[in-house]
Motif scaffolding. Structure first.
Motif, PDB file in Angstrom:
ATOM      1  N   HIS A  44      -9.892   5.608  -0.986  1.00  0.00           N
ATOM      2  CA  HIS A  44      -9.958   6.381  -1.456  1.00  0.00           C
ATOM      3  C   HIS A  44      -9.065   6.237  -2.553  1.00  0.00           C
ATOM      4  O   HIS A  44      -9.013   7.150  -3.630  1.00  0.00           O
ATOM      5  CB  HIS A  44      -8.909   7.357   0.152  1.00  0.00           C
ATOM      6  CG  HIS A  44      -8.497   8.176  -0.473  1.00  0.00           C
ATOM      7  ND1 HIS A  44      -7.209   8.825  -2.045  1.00  0.00           N
ATOM      8  CD2 HIS A  44      -8.367   9.476  -0.776  1.00  0.00           C
ATOM      9  CE1 HIS A  44      -6.960  10.081  -2.283  1.00  0.00           C
ATOM     10  NE2 HIS A  44      -8.499  10.408  -2.067  1.00  0.00           N
ATOM     11  N   ALA A  45      -7.883   5.955  -2.585  1.00  0.00           N
ATOM     12  CA  ALA A  45      -7.448   5.523  -4.482  1.00  0.00           C
ATOM     13  C   ALA A  45      -8.220   4.386  -4.885  1.00  0.00           C
ATOM     14  O   ALA A  45      -8.450   5.386  -6.762  1.00  0.00           O
ATOM     15  CB  ALA A  45      -6.078   4.716  -4.134  1.00  0.00           C
ATOM     16  N   LEU A  46      -8.947   4.003  -4.699  1.00  0.00           N
ATOM     17  CA  LEU A  46      -9.610   3.178  -5.439  1.00  0.00           C
ATOM     18  C   LEU A  46     -10.976   4.139  -5.931  1.00  0.00           C
ATOM     19  O   LEU A  46     -11.603   4.057  -7.323  1.00  0.00           O
ATOM     20  CB  LEU A  46     -10.065   1.885  -5.304  1.00  0.00           C
ATOM     21  CG  LEU A  46      -9.116   0.409  -4.904  1.00  0.00           C
ATOM     22  CD1 LEU A  46     -10.098  -0.095  -4.192  1.00  0.00           C
ATOM     23  CD2 LEU A  46      -9.111  -0.018  -5.884  1.00  0.00           C
ATOM     24  N   TRP A  47     -12.124   5.157  -5.103  1.00  0.00           N
ATOM     25  CA  TRP A  47     -12.829   5.787  -4.925  1.00  0.00           C
ATOM     26  C   TRP A  47     -11.964   6.894  -5.869  1.00  0.00           C
ATOM     27  O   TRP A  47     -12.778   7.489  -7.547  1.00  0.00           O
ATOM     28  CB  TRP A  47     -13.316   6.385  -4.159  1.00  0.00           C
ATOM     29  CG  TRP A  47     -14.050   7.384  -4.172  1.00  0.00           C
ATOM     30  CD1 TRP A  47     -14.814   7.327  -4.637  1.00  0.00           C
ATOM     31  CD2 TRP A  47     -13.367   8.624  -4.279  1.00  0.00           C
ATOM     32  NE1 TRP A  47     -15.607   8.860  -4.462  1.00  0.00           N
ATOM     33  CE2 TRP A  47     -14.631   9.458  -4.195  1.00  0.00           C
ATOM     34  CE3 TRP A  47     -12.078   8.740  -3.430  1.00  0.00           C
ATOM     35  CZ2 TRP A  47     -14.741  11.228  -4.042  1.00  0.00           C
ATOM     36  CZ3 TRP A  47     -12.593  10.645  -2.758  1.00  0.00           C
ATOM     37  CH2 TRP A  47     -14.061  11.369  -3.478  1.00  0.00           C
ATOM     38  N   VAL A  78       0.611  -1.111  -0.196  1.00  0.00           N
ATOM     39  CA  VAL A  78       0.188   0.156  -0.166  1.00  0.00           C
ATOM     40  C   VAL A  78       0.882   0.916  -0.315  1.00  0.00           C
ATOM     41  O   VAL A  78       0.011   2.327   0.279  1.00  0.00           O
ATOM     42  CB  VAL A  78      -0.601   0.004   0.967  1.00  0.00           C
ATOM     43  CG1 VAL A  78      -2.092   1.287   1.162  1.00  0.00           C
ATOM     44  CG2 VAL A  78      -1.609  -1.599   1.304  1.00  0.00           C
ATOM     45  N   LEU A  79       2.091   1.061   0.067  1.00  0.00           N
ATOM     46  CA  LEU A  79       2.731   2.270   0.700  1.00  0.00           C
ATOM     47  C   LEU A  79       3.084   3.690  -0.826  1.00  0.00           C
ATOM     48  O   LEU A  79       3.012   4.594  -0.177  1.00  0.00           O
ATOM     49  CB  LEU A  79       4.714   1.546   0.631  1.00  0.00           C
ATOM     50  CG  LEU A  79       5.164   2.095   1.351  1.00  0.00           C
ATOM     51  CD1 LEU A  79       4.738   3.392   2.828  1.00  0.00           C
ATOM     52  CD2 LEU A  79       7.314   1.639   1.621  1.00  0.00           C
ATOM     53  N   PRO A  80       2.874   3.008  -1.872  1.00  0.00           N
ATOM     54  CA  PRO A  80       2.667   3.773  -2.966  1.00  0.00           C
ATOM     55  C   PRO A  80       1.474   4.557  -2.891  1.00  0.00           C
ATOM     56  O   PRO A  80       2.053   5.824  -3.889  1.00  0.00           O
ATOM     57  CB  PRO A  80       2.915   3.128  -4.169  1.00  0.00           C
ATOM     58  CG  PRO A  80       3.290   1.868  -3.861  1.00  0.00           C
ATOM     59  CD  PRO A  80       3.031   1.183  -2.599  1.00  0.00           C
ATOM     60  N   LEU A  81       0.224   4.017  -1.786  1.00  0.00           N
ATOM     61  CA  LEU A  81      -0.226   5.168  -2.297  1.00  0.00           C
ATOM     62  C   LEU A  81      -0.349   6.199  -1.180  1.00  0.00           C
ATOM     63  O   LEU A  81      -0.238   7.249  -1.589  1.00  0.00           O
ATOM     64  CB  LEU A  81      -2.035   4.998  -1.722  1.00  0.00           C
ATOM     65  CG  LEU A  81      -2.097   3.515  -2.699  1.00  0.00           C
ATOM     66  CD1 LEU A  81      -3.250   2.213  -2.447  1.00  0.00           C
ATOM     67  CD2 LEU A  81      -2.294   3.568  -4.316  1.00  0.00           C
ATOM     68  N   TYR A  82       0.255   6.232  -0.342  1.00  0.00           N
ATOM     69  CA  TYR A  82       1.060   7.564   0.485  1.00  0.00           C
ATOM     70  C   TYR A  82       1.643   8.296  -0.251  1.00  0.00           C
ATOM     71  O   TYR A  82       1.280  10.011   0.285  1.00  0.00           O
ATOM     72  CB  TYR A  82       1.975   6.825   1.576  1.00  0.00           C
ATOM     73  CG  TYR A  82       1.086   5.850   2.951  1.00  0.00           C
ATOM     74  CD1 TYR A  82       0.694   6.333   4.449  1.00  0.00           C
ATOM     75  CD2 TYR A  82       0.317   4.989   2.858  1.00  0.00           C
ATOM     76  CE1 TYR A  82      -0.194   5.983   4.885  1.00  0.00           C
ATOM     77  CE2 TYR A  82      -0.319   3.365   3.329  1.00  0.00           C
ATOM     78  CZ  TYR A  82      -1.142   4.571   4.830  1.00  0.00           C
ATOM     79  OH  TYR A  82      -1.887   3.918   5.242  1.00  0.00           O
ATOM     80  N   ARG A 113      -4.538  -0.691  -7.465  1.00  0.00           N
ATOM     81  CA  ARG A 113      -5.333  -2.353  -8.056  1.00  0.00           C
ATOM     82  C   ARG A 113      -4.128  -3.256  -7.890  1.00  0.00           C
ATOM     83  O   ARG A 113      -4.266  -4.405  -7.011  1.00  0.00           O
ATOM     84  CB  ARG A 113      -4.806  -2.383 -10.247  1.00  0.00           C
ATOM     85  CG  ARG A 113      -6.518  -1.738 -10.376  1.00  0.00           C
ATOM     86  CD  ARG A 113      -6.664  -1.787 -11.815  1.00  0.00           C
ATOM     87  NE  ARG A 113      -5.787  -1.554 -12.758  1.00  0.00           N
ATOM     88  CZ  ARG A 113      -5.655  -1.013 -13.283  1.00  0.00           C
ATOM     89  NH1 ARG A 113      -6.691   0.423 -13.332  1.00  0.00           N
ATOM     90  NH2 ARG A 113      -4.765  -0.560 -14.078  1.00  0.00           N
ATOM     91  N   LYS A 114      -3.283  -2.341  -7.503  1.00  0.00           N
ATOM     92  CA  LYS A 114      -1.425  -3.778  -7.423  1.00  0.00           C
ATOM     93  C   LYS A 114      -1.749  -3.778  -5.469  1.00  0.00           C
ATOM     94  O   LYS A 114      -1.854  -5.184  -5.153  1.00  0.00           O
ATOM     95  CB  LYS A 114       0.189  -2.769  -6.966  1.00  0.00           C
ATOM     96  CG  LYS A 114       0.115  -3.053  -9.012  1.00  0.00           C
ATOM     97  CD  LYS A 114       1.412  -2.465  -8.872  1.00  0.00           C
ATOM     98  CE  LYS A 114       1.660  -2.831 -10.592  1.00  0.00           C
ATOM     99  NZ  LYS A 114       3.377  -2.011 -11.015  1.00  0.00           N
TER     100      LYS A 114
END
Length: 335
Positions: free
Chosen positions: A271-274, A212-216, A246-247
């Motif tokens: 949040h990212a998927l939305w 999940v780190l890239p989403l931060y 997605r990853k």
């Protein structure tokens, strides 16, 4: 409950019932539940998470000092003392407190003592990584070690290695390293952050929350670009952002136990998927969150990130939109 009546709950313990009880007792000055909870904690990952949450609550009191006075030989009490003094030091640094350097020295010494007395524990090394962000000029040798790969930065790699040796891919250790990247006085922090998280994800095993780190980093980039400008909302629908979402979904969420997952990780993924308009998948993550909510990253999509009510409203809007889409019948679904 109808969606319009749903109200999310923010609680640092999330699904961890034992931690919830310990926090309640801690806030009234009682430490027995904290001691017993830590004694029965089964993994270093959960130990790291629980000690972090407990320290954040205990930093404004002397409850851990009371525990150490009663049980001076307790290694767990020493580790909690270390957690508390590190938390106080980081807060003092953030607030520009004049005693920051004094607290920093005390915290560093406590980390080393805890590492000596609890040699298998990753937390003392995680705490040293937390303190590293205070050394913005990287004056200390242990904060400017050569990186393990190209495109990475000099930093506290030895400290990360020690944490990793005790609990491979410890979630907090890598998040502390990311905070160090942002704190560095050298330029290019976002570019360095992107390179760092790509390096981490390339080695993190399936099911690791580090997926999940890239989403931060996407959130930090959005924040730096003044994310409350609605024209920038398209950032989340870009190919890179959608791919990273997605990853994280398939590399982490599909394998995760929601009862032990970080609420922040779940929130960042929802949040990212939305934001990527992938509402059915976002709905799955909102359902895993259940009644829980975290102000971040939702606050950065509002006009005032300091207003929790605005963050909650943004969360609710995203949740309602995602769940409504997921419940709509698809064309040909009944054929």
């Amino acid at each position: 409950m109808p969606e319009e009546e749903f109200r999310p709950v923010y609680h640092p313990a999330g699904y961890d019932g034992g931690l919830r009880i310990a926090l309640q007792d801690l806030r009234t000055g009682r430490w027995i539940s904290m001691r017993d909870l830590l004694a029965e904690t089964p993994t270093w990952s959960q130990w790291t998470q629980r000690t972090q949450v407990l320290a954040a609550a205990a930093a404004g009191s002397n409850v851990v000092d009371a525990w150490r006075t009663e049980e001076p030989q307790s290694v767990a009490a020493l580790v909690m003392h270390t957690r508390v003094v590190v938390e106080r030091t980081v807060r003092a640094h953030r607030e520009g407190h004049p005693r920051t350097r004094e607290l920093w020295r005390e915290a560093w010494q406590s980390c080393r003592l805890a590492a000596h007395n609890s040699p298998a524990d990753p937390v003392p090394w995680v705490c040293l990584l937390a303190l590293a962000q205070l050394d913005k000029e990287q004056l200390q040798q242990e904060h400017r070690m050569s990186p393990p790969g190209p495109l990475l930065f000099p930093g506290p790699w030895g400290l990360l290695t020690e944490a990793d040796r005790r609990d491979p891919y410890n979630r907090e250790a890598y998040h502390r390293m990311l905070q160090f990247v942002y704190a560095r006085r050298a330029g290019g922090s976002l570019a360095e952050a992107v390179n760092f998280v790509q390096w981490v994800v390339s080695g993190a095993p399936e099911g690791s929350p580090l997926r999940v780190l890239p989403l931060y980093v996407h959130v930090e980039r959005y924040r730096e670009e003044r994310g409350y400008d609605k024209a920038l909302d398209l950032h989340w629908a870009t190919e890179d952002a959608a791919r990273d979402a997605r990853k994280a979904l398939h590399g982490w969420f599909d394998h995760a136990d929601r009862t032990t997952s970080s609420l922040l990780d779940l929130s960042h993924l929802a949040h990212a998927l939305w934001g990527a308009l992938d509402f059915p998948e976002a709905a799955r993550v909102f359902e895993a969150l259940g009644s829980y909510f975290t102000p971040l990253p939702w606050a950065y999509r509002t006009s005032d990130p300091s207003d929790r009510a605005l963050a909650e409203d943004m969360f609710l809007r995203a949740r309602i939109r995602s769940l409504a889409d997921a419940r709509e019948p698809r064309p040909g679904a009944n054929r």
